[in-house]
Design a protein around this motif. Structure first.
Motif, PDB file in Angstrom:
ATOM      1  N   PHE A  54       0.829  -1.204   0.000  1.00  0.00           N
ATOM      2  CA  PHE A  54       0.000   0.000   0.000  1.00  0.00           C
ATOM      3  C   PHE A  54       0.868   1.262   0.000  1.00  0.00           C
ATOM      4  O   PHE A  54       0.644   2.180  -0.798  1.00  0.00           O
ATOM      5  CB  PHE A  54      -0.907  -0.012   1.229  1.00  0.00           C
ATOM      6  N   SER A  55       1.877   1.300   0.845  1.00  0.00           N
ATOM      7  CA  SER A  55       2.728   2.491   0.954  1.00  0.00           C
ATOM      8  C   SER A  55       3.489   2.758  -0.336  1.00  0.00           C
ATOM      9  O   SER A  55       3.580   3.901  -0.792  1.00  0.00           O
ATOM     10  CB  SER A  55       3.709   2.323   2.123  1.00  0.00           C
ATOM     11  N   ARG A  56       4.028   1.711  -0.929  1.00  0.00           N
ATOM     12  CA  ARG A  56       4.774   1.883  -2.181  1.00  0.00           C
ATOM     13  C   ARG A  56       3.851   2.325  -3.313  1.00  0.00           C
ATOM     14  O   ARG A  56       4.242   3.128  -4.168  1.00  0.00           O
ATOM     15  CB  ARG A  56       5.486   0.585  -2.551  1.00  0.00           C
ATOM     16  N   SER A  57       2.632   1.804  -3.336  1.00  0.00           N
ATOM     17  CA  SER A  57       1.679   2.182  -4.376  1.00  0.00           C
ATOM     18  C   SER A  57       1.262   3.644  -4.240  1.00  0.00           C
ATOM     19  O   SER A  57       1.220   4.381  -5.226  1.00  0.00           O
ATOM     20  CB  SER A  57       0.447   1.283  -4.301  1.00  0.00           C
ATOM     21  N   ILE A  58       0.970   4.081  -3.028  1.00  0.00           N
ATOM     22  CA  ILE A  58       0.574   5.471  -2.796  1.00  0.00           C
ATOM     23  C   ILE A  58       1.708   6.418  -3.194  1.00  0.00           C
ATOM     24  O   ILE A  58       1.499   7.455  -3.824  1.00  0.00           O
ATOM     25  CB  ILE A  58       0.186   5.697  -1.325  1.00  0.00           C
ATOM     26  N   ALA A  59       2.946   6.052  -2.824  1.00  0.00           N
ATOM     27  CA  ALA A  59       4.095   6.900  -3.135  1.00  0.00           C
ATOM     28  C   ALA A  59       4.339   6.996  -4.640  1.00  0.00           C
ATOM     29  O   ALA A  59       4.702   8.061  -5.152  1.00  0.00           O
ATOM     30  CB  ALA A  59       5.343   6.362  -2.432  1.00  0.00           C
ATOM     31  N   GLY A  61       1.986   6.279  -7.004  1.00  0.00           N
ATOM     32  CA  GLY A  61       0.776   6.626  -7.745  1.00  0.00           C
ATOM     33  C   GLY A  61       0.349   5.559  -8.722  1.00  0.00           C
ATOM     34  O   GLY A  61      -0.262   5.855  -9.758  1.00  0.00           O
ATOM     35  N   THR A  62       0.662   4.319  -8.408  1.00  0.00           N
ATOM     36  CA  THR A  62       0.323   3.209  -9.298  1.00  0.00           C
ATOM     37  C   THR A  62      -0.734   2.314  -8.650  1.00  0.00           C
ATOM     38  O   THR A  62      -0.792   2.196  -7.424  1.00  0.00           O
ATOM     39  CB  THR A  62       1.565   2.359  -9.593  1.00  0.00           C
ATOM     40  N   PRO A  63      -1.583   1.669  -9.446  1.00  0.00           N
ATOM     41  CA  PRO A  63      -2.608   0.775  -8.894  1.00  0.00           C
ATOM     42  C   PRO A  63      -1.970  -0.368  -8.104  1.00  0.00           C
ATOM     43  O   PRO A  63      -0.809  -0.727  -8.316  1.00  0.00           O
ATOM     44  CB  PRO A  63      -3.326   0.236 -10.134  1.00  0.00           C
ATOM     45  N   TYR A  64      -2.736  -0.935  -7.192  1.00  0.00           N
ATOM     46  CA  TYR A  64      -2.248  -2.081  -6.437  1.00  0.00           C
ATOM     47  C   TYR A  64      -3.332  -3.144  -6.359  1.00  0.00           C
ATOM     48  O   TYR A  64      -4.517  -2.871  -6.518  1.00  0.00           O
ATOM     49  CB  TYR A  64      -1.797  -1.677  -5.028  1.00  0.00           C
ATOM     50  N   GLU A  65      -2.881  -4.354  -6.119  1.00  0.00           N
ATOM     51  CA  GLU A  65      -3.788  -5.481  -5.888  1.00  0.00           C
ATOM     52  C   GLU A  65      -3.177  -6.367  -4.820  1.00  0.00           C
ATOM     53  O   GLU A  65      -2.035  -6.797  -4.956  1.00  0.00           O
ATOM     54  CB  GLU A  65      -4.024  -6.270  -7.165  1.00  0.00           C
ATOM     55  N   GLY A  84      -6.830  -1.223  -5.556  1.00  0.00           N
ATOM     56  CA  GLY A  84      -6.904   0.226  -5.468  1.00  0.00           C
ATOM     57  C   GLY A  84      -6.449   0.893  -6.760  1.00  0.00           C
ATOM     58  O   GLY A  84      -5.460   0.474  -7.373  1.00  0.00           O
ATOM     59  N   TYR A  85      -7.194   1.918  -7.192  1.00  0.00           N
ATOM     60  CA  TYR A  85      -6.901   2.628  -8.428  1.00  0.00           C
ATOM     61  C   TYR A  85      -6.872   4.129  -8.180  1.00  0.00           C
ATOM     62  O   TYR A  85      -7.776   4.668  -7.536  1.00  0.00           O
ATOM     63  CB  TYR A  85      -7.963   2.334  -9.488  1.00  0.00           C
ATOM     64  N   PRO A  86      -5.863   4.835  -8.705  1.00  0.00           N
ATOM     65  CA  PRO A  86      -5.827   6.295  -8.564  1.00  0.00           C
ATOM     66  C   PRO A  86      -6.707   6.962  -9.631  1.00  0.00           C
ATOM     67  O   PRO A  86      -6.623   6.619 -10.812  1.00  0.00           O
ATOM     68  CB  PRO A  86      -4.352   6.624  -8.780  1.00  0.00           C
ATOM     69  N   LEU A  87      -7.568   7.885  -9.213  1.00  0.00           N
ATOM     70  CA  LEU A  87      -8.402   8.651 -10.139  1.00  0.00           C
ATOM     71  C   LEU A  87      -7.735  10.009 -10.333  1.00  0.00           C
ATOM     72  O   LEU A  87      -7.487  10.730  -9.366  1.00  0.00           O
ATOM     73  CB  LEU A  87      -9.808   8.819  -9.582  1.00  0.00           C
TER      74      LEU A  87
END
Length: 213
Positions: A54-59, A61-65, A84-87
């Motif tokens: 989660f932390s790496r994805s938020i930093a 800005g890439t989707p995660y599963e 999770g997907y960034p809009l």
């Protein structure tokens, strides 16, 4: 109205809003859900991995599963697919994150049961020195079980082809095997025959083969 559990998060990954189904499922308040990193909402064995991804994805800005376990309102942990997907706005800036949680407990149970059955079959084949294989006539794809590879003396990662298998067949039995193979292409009837394998060290193995469609 969405038949799933939905979360909306800020660009920084802070939980802002959830749908009613999610609140009902977890039986927690929004404030409690916001503290997921420090409470038992997520199974403790899964939490470090979830926080890392989660932390790496938020930093970035890439989707995660993530496949993880969540605690239901009755205290039972169930497996979920967390996506999770960034809009983004027209300029490419992240406005918020949309997260979908899907219960996959039944699928995980089925996968675990399949692994148990495969492990049992592997052990049974090893104890009985019996291997199994499949051959797709249309594509030529050949699949050997672990024990079948051991019988033929093939490496676990070796790509199986008809040519490779032929290198293990006794030269005197190659014409017979070719005839049986061609018969298998023409007919869906099962076969029952014996051939000899000639191993690299000169040893001969007698192989009884039974096959069906």
């Amino acid at each position: 109205n969405v038949p799933g559990l939905i979360e909306l998060m800020s660009p920084a990954g802070d939980l802002e809003m959830v749908n009613r189904k999610l609140l009902e499922y977890f039986g927690r308040t929004l404030e409690e859900l916001r503290s997921w990193k420090t409470n038992d909402t997520i199974h403790p064995e899964d939490l470090p991995h979830v926080i890392d991804v989660f932390s790496r994805s938020i930093a970035a800005g890439t989707p995660y599963e993530i496949v993880q376990r969540f605690k239901r309102s009755d205290g039972i942990y169930r497996w979920f697919q967390n996506r999770g997907y960034p809009l983004r706005d027209p300029s490419g800036n992240i406005e918020r994150w949309c997260v979908l949680l899907v219960d996959i407990e039944d699928r995980k149970r089925a996968e675990q049961e399949l692994r148990r059955e495969e492990a049992f079959l592997t052990k049974a084949q090893r104890l009985s020195a019996t291997g199994s294989f499949s051959w797709c006539v249309e594509t030529g794809e050949i699949t050997f079980s672990e024990e079948a590879r051991r019988i033929f003396g093939f490496d676990p990662d070796a790509l199986l082809t008809a040519e490779l298998i032929a290198t293990r067949v006794h030269p005197e039995d190659l014409p017979f095997l070719a005839e049986r193979t061609e018969a298998g292409r023409r007919s869906s009837e099962g076969q029952d025959h014996e051939i000899r394998l000639l191993m690299p060290d000169g040893a001969i193995k007698y192989l009884h083969t039974t096959s069906s469609e």
